[in-house]
Design a protein around this motif. Structure first.
Motif, PDB file in Angstrom:
ATOM      1  N   PHE A 140       0.820  -1.214   0.000  1.00  0.00           N
ATOM      2  CA  PHE A 140       0.000   0.000   0.000  1.00  0.00           C
ATOM      3  C   PHE A 140       0.853   1.263   0.000  1.00  0.00           C
ATOM      4  O   PHE A 140       0.625   2.188  -0.777  1.00  0.00           O
ATOM      5  N   ARG A 141       1.863   1.302   0.860  1.00  0.00           N
ATOM      6  CA  ARG A 141       2.692   2.499   0.997  1.00  0.00           C
ATOM      7  C   ARG A 141       3.751   2.558  -0.093  1.00  0.00           C
ATOM      8  O   ARG A 141       4.514   1.604  -0.291  1.00  0.00           O
ATOM      9  N   ALA A 142       3.805   3.668  -0.784  1.00  0.00           N
ATOM     10  CA  ALA A 142       4.814   3.858  -1.833  1.00  0.00           C
ATOM     11  C   ALA A 142       6.206   3.866  -1.214  1.00  0.00           C
ATOM     12  O   ALA A 142       6.469   4.555  -0.233  1.00  0.00           O
ATOM     13  N   GLY A 143       7.075   3.080  -1.775  1.00  0.00           N
ATOM     14  CA  GLY A 143       8.443   3.038  -1.281  1.00  0.00           C
ATOM     15  C   GLY A 143       8.687   2.074  -0.146  1.00  0.00           C
ATOM     16  O   GLY A 143       9.810   1.968   0.349  1.00  0.00           O
ATOM     17  N   ALA A 144       7.640   1.346   0.284  1.00  0.00           N
ATOM     18  CA  ALA A 144       7.796   0.423   1.408  1.00  0.00           C
ATOM     19  C   ALA A 144       8.784  -0.685   1.070  1.00  0.00           C
ATOM     20  O   ALA A 144       9.676  -1.010   1.872  1.00  0.00           O
ATOM     21  N   PHE A 145       8.622  -1.264  -0.129  1.00  0.00           N
ATOM     22  CA  PHE A 145       9.523  -2.351  -0.532  1.00  0.00           C
ATOM     23  C   PHE A 145      10.960  -1.848  -0.705  1.00  0.00           C
ATOM     24  O   PHE A 145      11.922  -2.512  -0.320  1.00  0.00           O
ATOM     25  N   ASP A 146      11.088  -0.648  -1.277  1.00  0.00           N
ATOM     26  CA  ASP A 146      12.429  -0.077  -1.452  1.00  0.00           C
ATOM     27  C   ASP A 146      13.115   0.149  -0.109  1.00  0.00           C
ATOM     28  O   ASP A 146      14.324  -0.081   0.034  1.00  0.00           O
ATOM     29  N   GLN A 147      12.334   0.606   0.878  1.00  0.00           N
ATOM     30  CA  GLN A 147      12.897   0.836   2.219  1.00  0.00           C
ATOM     31  C   GLN A 147      13.355  -0.477   2.843  1.00  0.00           C
ATOM     32  O   GLN A 147      14.460  -0.570   3.390  1.00  0.00           O
ATOM     33  N   LEU A 148      12.501  -1.502   2.758  1.00  0.00           N
ATOM     34  CA  LEU A 148      12.866  -2.796   3.329  1.00  0.00           C
ATOM     35  C   LEU A 148      14.088  -3.380   2.618  1.00  0.00           C
ATOM     36  O   LEU A 148      14.993  -3.924   3.254  1.00  0.00           O
ATOM     37  N   LYS A 149      14.093  -3.238   1.282  1.00  0.00           N
ATOM     38  CA  LYS A 149      15.216  -3.747   0.483  1.00  0.00           C
ATOM     39  C   LYS A 149      16.523  -3.070   0.901  1.00  0.00           C
ATOM     40  O   LYS A 149      17.561  -3.729   1.061  1.00  0.00           O
ATOM     41  N   GLN A 150      16.469  -1.752   1.077  1.00  0.00           N
ATOM     42  CA  GLN A 150      17.668  -1.001   1.468  1.00  0.00           C
ATOM     43  C   GLN A 150      18.153  -1.428   2.850  1.00  0.00           C
ATOM     44  O   GLN A 150      19.352  -1.653   3.059  1.00  0.00           O
ATOM     45  N   ASN A 151      17.218  -1.547   3.799  1.00  0.00           N
ATOM     46  CA  ASN A 151      17.582  -1.955   5.153  1.00  0.00           C
ATOM     47  C   ASN A 151      18.146  -3.371   5.178  1.00  0.00           C
ATOM     48  O   ASN A 151      19.148  -3.650   5.831  1.00  0.00           O
TER      49      ASN A 151
END
Length: 536
Positions: A140-151
């Motif tokens: 749902f949240r834009a960028g959620a997957f990118d944030q998790l991927k980065q972390n």
């Protein structure tokens, strides 16, 4: 920091009472009132505060106390025990099993810090030998997957998610099945943030839960949630029946008591506390240790766990200390270890009686001082590093060269060498002591940890290292530790006294290296709950 003001006020109220000449029922009631006011201002639920007030009063009945009873200790124990009950639901949290898939699902409000906390927890388990991974079911949240991927990439943890599939239930199920086949032991599923009034999102949360069948559902609560904590946690409990709570952002300036209220409202244990943005800023929650830190009594067990989890390389230093030697290189290695341990204010909160001593100290300034000290050692030759430091006394021009090479002053070099000499003297005193401890450990077979810790403290005191840094205002902490108060004063750049260099200033930052080596030794001894022992 969250709850820091609360702890200071409660501690001050108890301290003022126990220092009072006339410790009567009127003064006791005044203390209880001040504690309750502090809790209410910290957003703790009013019903909980009322219950706490009655419980403390029942625990201390002045009319029934025997004439020879120490009233101060009775009052201290009553306050401590009732505050522990406030945050302890007496429910055992889930413990993952080795060799089997353990699925942990995260739920909570948007912006509570779920995604970052997922990575912290995965890393926490990974550091303890579990094969951990992450699944991003927040579509749902834009960028959620990118944030998790980065972390996850930063923490070197395998992850799964999708940029094309918008069905969170399907993504969660696919990711969990993938990692099950690959025999991962801890599979953490991150979900979208949602509010109790969003029925559709709540239904989606239940569907994800049914699809992945987690062994543990964790609710993440922002420490600043305030009075809304109880209603929100009740709604999540009814829908997802979470079994644990993680409180995040405790390094902020909010009151923080609302999150404590959620524990009592749902009878759910807090399992971890997030204390910063770094991946290492996740502390296991223990009710007694938490209240101990709140009251300035420290958390020695938590400190030892933290030091051990960093896996600091101290083999060479420990060998040298065992043989009565402490070189300049040993000093440099310990300074490097300190920089890995996190903010110094956080470390001080774990040391009995030091939370007040850290007031006004700036972590950035202390870190800068540590860097200058490391720069001094980096400007030394191998011969100088492996020496006992007396080489500089015999040839003073070496100090001038090192000062120029490191961009520091000759006095700073002198002060660093003074600290090295202090630790070298201590190493000589400890020669043979470590062998005795190892023999004692073997003889005891890792048995009674409290006895081992008591023996360790006694040994430290016999070597003149222990100043009893515990207590702070009548709250007994853990005695027998090195003089931590003077250490922290040095970190702040003030006069360290006793261990200082020319002019009595002391070398800022240095003495904490002793803490690192002492914690390592305690870890080898299997020492247990130091921060808690002083209260009994």
């Amino acid at each position: 920091m969250v709850l820091q003001d609360l702890g200071r006020r409660i501690n001050a109220a108890v301290t003022d009472l126990t220092r009072s000449q006339n410790l009567d029922e009127k003064a006791f009631d005044s203390m209880v009132k001040e504690i309750c006011n502090a809790l209410l201002e910290a957003d703790v639920n009013v019903k909980l505060v009322a219950g706490l007030r009655q419980s403390i009063r029942r625990s201390v009945n002045f009319k029934e106390l025997a004439p020879g009873v120490n009233k101060k200790r009775v009052i201290q124990k009553a306050v401590f025990d009732e505050l522990v009950k406030l945050v302890d639901p007496h429910a055992e949290p889930f413990k993952p099993r080795k060799g089997k898939p353990n699925i942990i699902m995260f739920v909570g409000l948007q912006g509570a810090g779920k995604t970052t906390t997922c990575t912290k927890l995965a890393r926490w388990y990974q550091a303890r030998g579990f094969k951990s991974c992450l699944v991003c079911a927040d579509t749902f949240r834009a960028g959620a997957f990118d944030q998790l991927k980065q972390n996850a990439t930063k923490a070197r943890i395998p992850y799964f998610g999708s940029l094309t599939n918008t069905d969170p239930v399907a993504v969660a199920a696919e990711g969990v099945e993938k990692f099950k086949r690959e025999r991962f032991e801890v599979i953490i599923v991150d979900t979208s943030g949602r509010h109790r009034q969003e029925d559709a999102l709540f239904e989606e949360m239940v569907q994800i839960q049914q699809a992945v069948r987690p062994q543990q559902t964790v609710m993440v609560l922002d420490a600043s949630i305030g009075q809304a904590a109880e209603a929100q946690s009740r709604a999540f409990k009814e829908a997802a029946d979470f079994g644990a709570i993680i409180i995040t952002k405790t390094d902020g300036a909010a009151a923080g008591g609302g999150a404590i209220s959620a524990v009592a409202a749902t009878h759910t244990p807090i399992v971890f506390i997030g204390s910063g943005e770094h991946l290492l800023d996740l502390e296991r929650f223990d009710p007694r240790a938490f209240v101990g830190k709140l009251l300035g009594m420290g958390d020695m067990q938590g400190l030892m766990e933290h030091v051990q989890s960093l896996k600091l390389d101290q083999k060479d230093t420990m060998k040298h200390i065992a043989s009565g030697v402490f070189t300049v290189r040993d000093l440099r290695d310990q300074l490097s270890n300190i920089t890995k341990m996190g903010p110094l204010s956080k470390m001080a909160g774990m040391i009995p009686g030091l939370s007040n001593a850290m007031q006004g100290l700036d972590d950035a300034d202390s870190a800068a001082k540590l860097r200058r000290m490391i720069a001094i050692t980096d400007s030394m030759t191998d011969k100088e590093l492996d020496s006992d430091g007396k080489l500089f006394v015999q040839e003073p021009t070496r100090m001038t060269r090192v000062a120029r090479g490191s961009g520091t002053s000759v006095r700073e070099v002198e002060e660093l060498l003074t600290q090295q000499q202090t630790m070298a003297t201590m190493a000589k005193r400890m020669k043979g002591g470590m062998a005795n401890m190892q023999r004692a450990q073997g003889a005891m077979g890792g048995g009674n940890r409290q006895q081992q810790l008591a023996a360790m403290q006694k040994r430290m005191q016999s070597m003149g290292a222990g100043g009893g840094a515990g207590g702070g205002g009548g709250m007994p902490g853990m005695g027998g530790m090195p003089d931590m108060n003077s250490m922290m004063k040095m970190l702040g750049g003030g006069g360290g006294g006793g261990q200082g260099g020319p002019g009595g200033g002391g070398m800022p930052g240095m003495p904490n290296m002793d803490m690192a080596s002492m914690m390592k030794m305690m870890g080898q001894m299997g020492g247990g709950g130091g921060g808690r022992g002083g209260r009994r």
